[in-house]
Scaffold this motif. Sequence first.
Motif: not given
Length: 218
Positions: A52-57, A114-136
Amino acid sequence: MDLFSRSWAALRKAVAALQDEDFARPSGCKGWLVRDLVCHLIIDAQDVLITLVTPADTEPTRDAVTYWAVTRTPPTGEDPLDALTVRLAAAYEDPGLLTFHLDDVGSAAGRAAELADPALRVSTQDEVLTAGDYLDAYVLEWTLHHLDLTAHLPTAPQPPAEGLARTREMLEKIAGSAFPASFSDKDALLVGTGRRAPTEAEQAQLGELAARLPFVLG
């Protein structure tokens, strides 16, 4: 986002209610005791915080369903990372230290979600998801591990019904096929992910889907 929070809070509450002797019982994860599973949950919570603190562009490459790597080979408990989790869990010695660490890191992960913006793009395991999809995606993780936690603790509280339903929905999308309507959400998840073998009656109801089981998610 809300379902992530409810599923995670229910799982942490179930861990907090464990008796010391429960930590030495087997879990639903092959080769892991309950204490090993709780240690894994601590690592999961750390992963949530890191992601959640690893944003992607860049554009998302995965969503809540395609996030999961799928095989048909159930874990044996001999994977090096699985074995490391066992050694790390044993190092805690006192179950109270495990529950304290999970409450500490887990609460932080819950607040971050709870504080995350669902639309924020985040990176994990060399992939990019929205925070909403990641938490889902983690609703599935929490729900399956809640079932693992309580596999040999019949009086322990079960996962929230809405978490079970959402996880079944995701598993059916992964499978590309629905499980029989006669299957409860819990049974669909246990059988579908190889956590238990189907009965003869269930095997017949599954039809062609039976030959494609299990769907092992990692």
